[in-house]
Design a protein around this motif. Sequence first.
Motif, short mmCIF file in Angstrom:
data_model
loop_
_atom_site.label_atom_id
_atom_site.label_comp_id
_atom_site.label_asym_id
_atom_site.label_seq_id
_atom_site.Cartn_x
_atom_site.Cartn_y
_atom_site.Cartn_z
N GLY A 103 0.82 -1.14 -0.21
CA GLY A 103 0.19 -0.05 0.08
C GLY A 103 0.99 1.18 0.15
O GLY A 103 0.44 2.35 0.23
N PHE A 104 2.16 1.06 -0.32
CA PHE A 104 3.20 2.36 -0.28
C PHE A 104 3.62 2.27 -1.50
O PHE A 104 4.09 1.28 -2.23
N CYS A 105 3.68 3.71 -2.35
CA CYS A 105 4.42 4.04 -3.49
C CYS A 105 5.58 4.77 -2.94
O CYS A 105 5.55 5.39 -1.73
N PRO A 106 6.49 5.41 -3.79
CA PRO A 106 7.71 6.09 -3.40
C PRO A 106 7.30 7.37 -2.50
O PRO A 106 7.98 7.40 -1.37
N GLY A 107 6.34 8.15 -2.82
CA GLY A 107 6.37 9.50 -2.13
C GLY A 107 5.87 9.23 -0.72
O GLY A 107 6.37 9.90 0.12
N PRO A 108 4.72 8.50 -0.62
CA PRO A 108 4.16 8.39 0.75
C PRO A 108 5.10 7.59 1.62
O PRO A 108 5.35 7.84 2.69
N ALA A 109 5.93 6.70 0.90
CA ALA A 109 6.86 5.84 1.88
C ALA A 109 7.86 7.13 2.45
O ALA A 109 8.06 7.00 3.58
N ALA A 126 14.52 -1.20 1.66
CA ALA A 126 14.29 -2.37 0.51
C ALA A 126 14.17 -1.78 -1.01
O ALA A 126 14.66 -2.14 -2.07
N MET A 127 13.43 -0.64 -0.86
CA MET A 127 13.30 0.04 -2.32
C MET A 127 14.73 0.55 -2.87
O MET A 127 14.74 0.52 -4.13
N ALA A 128 15.44 1.10 -2.05
CA ALA A 128 16.63 1.68 -2.32
C ALA A 128 17.53 0.58 -3.07
O ALA A 128 18.30 0.77 -4.02
N VAL A 129 17.47 -0.68 -2.24
CA VAL A 129 18.31 -1.82 -2.84
C VAL A 129 17.82 -2.19 -4.01
O VAL A 129 18.58 -2.58 -4.97
N GLY B 32 8.91 13.40 -10.24
CA GLY B 32 8.69 11.93 -10.04
C GLY B 32 9.45 11.58 -9.02
O GLY B 32 10.68 11.49 -8.94
N ILE B 33 8.89 11.04 -7.88
CA ILE B 33 9.49 10.78 -6.56
C ILE B 33 10.53 9.58 -6.86
O ILE B 33 11.60 9.78 -6.19
N SER B 34 10.10 8.70 -7.57
CA SER B 34 11.19 7.52 -7.90
C SER B 34 12.37 7.91 -8.51
O SER B 34 13.35 7.53 -8.13
N GLY B 35 12.27 8.84 -9.32
CA GLY B 35 13.30 9.23 -10.17
C GLY B 35 14.22 10.12 -9.37
O GLY B 35 15.43 10.04 -9.30
N ILE B 36 13.45 10.92 -8.46
CA ILE B 36 14.29 12.10 -7.58
C ILE B 36 15.21 11.14 -6.51
O ILE B 36 16.30 11.18 -6.26
N VAL B 37 14.43 10.06 -5.88
CA VAL B 37 14.93 9.10 -4.90
C VAL B 37 16.51 8.40 -5.78
O VAL B 37 17.31 8.34 -5.08
N SER B 99 10.65 3.25 -15.50
CA SER B 99 11.03 4.77 -15.45
C SER B 99 10.05 5.77 -14.91
O SER B 99 9.90 6.77 -15.23
N GLY B 100 9.19 5.27 -13.61
CA GLY B 100 8.30 6.08 -13.04
C GLY B 100 7.51 5.53 -12.04
O GLY B 100 7.37 4.40 -12.16
N CYS B 101 6.80 6.12 -11.44
CA CYS B 101 5.83 5.91 -10.32
C CYS B 101 4.45 6.44 -10.54
O CYS B 101 4.29 7.32 -11.40
#
Lengths: 156, 143
Positions: A103-109, A126-129, B32-37, B99-101
């Motif tokens: 239930g998490f995507c990158p921003g909320p996490a 784990a996401m960073a890994v 794009g948060i995944s791209g930024i991270v 390439s994105g979230c």
Amino acid sequence: MSVLKPGLAAFASGVLFAAGLGISGMTQPDKVIGFLDLSGDWDPALVFVMAGGMLTYMALFPLITRRAEPILTSIFSVPTRRELTPRLVGGGVLFGVGWGIAGFCPGPAMTSLVTGDTSVIAFVAAMAVGMLSFRALSAVRFPQRQSIRAEAQTDA
Amino acid sequence: MSVESVLMPLAGGVLIGLASALLLAMNGKIAGISGIVDGALKVPEEEESWRYFFIAGLLSGGLGLLLFYSDAFPAAIRTPLPLVLAAGFLVGVGTRMGSGCTSGHGICGLSRFSPRSLVATVSFMGAGFLTVAAMRHLFGGLA
């Protein structure tokens, strides 16, 4: 070019973004899973989050990009690729499975890290890994091809 | 459905849209948060420093929520830790492969009528629906 002004603008954007995620309910995994669960008591909240975000950005995007360049930097880094690749679908599916499980995507996490919750910290680690693993795998499989990196950098 | 259950998500969504528009107008970047991270996980370069500022903003915003609107966060995450780890890994790999979230493709990409973002969004939404169906109804409600 100084990094301070663009940095402060990015900081302000991050604060606003986190506030939006929190107010909208995206930082509550149960709500997100409630939206993804089409059976039973479906929670449509995410439809309104997406609608609010998309309509706002849709209205402002043309006004902003009408300028020759951004206010604090010299270039708009907006994706231009249009081709549809299996990789795009495969990545989307893997992300969707992970999103559905937790239930998490990158921003909320990222926003929820400040709660100090072990699960959130574990998720982000784990996401960073996962991100670093994919990068390492791409480098091994396609040593000469820059297209993988290029693709990763041109969307979001 | 209460008025609040519509207005809060809508207002939050508008804020997310404004935040993304601010980053575009000032820095020329897609939010794009995944791209930024992912970009922040590289050796820092001066021109990439905005990523760290954005992440610091996300964390500060989270702190603000914690102080003034702690209802934004659940009391506890019910998903078992091994599943959380697997989910995080999949989100990390998938967002880079695709390439994105939700933010880059979902909000920013769809608003620009990007065909790639439409395909990505349909893919992750579809997989999300199927995954929750499987978790809730086939495997006995682990999530």
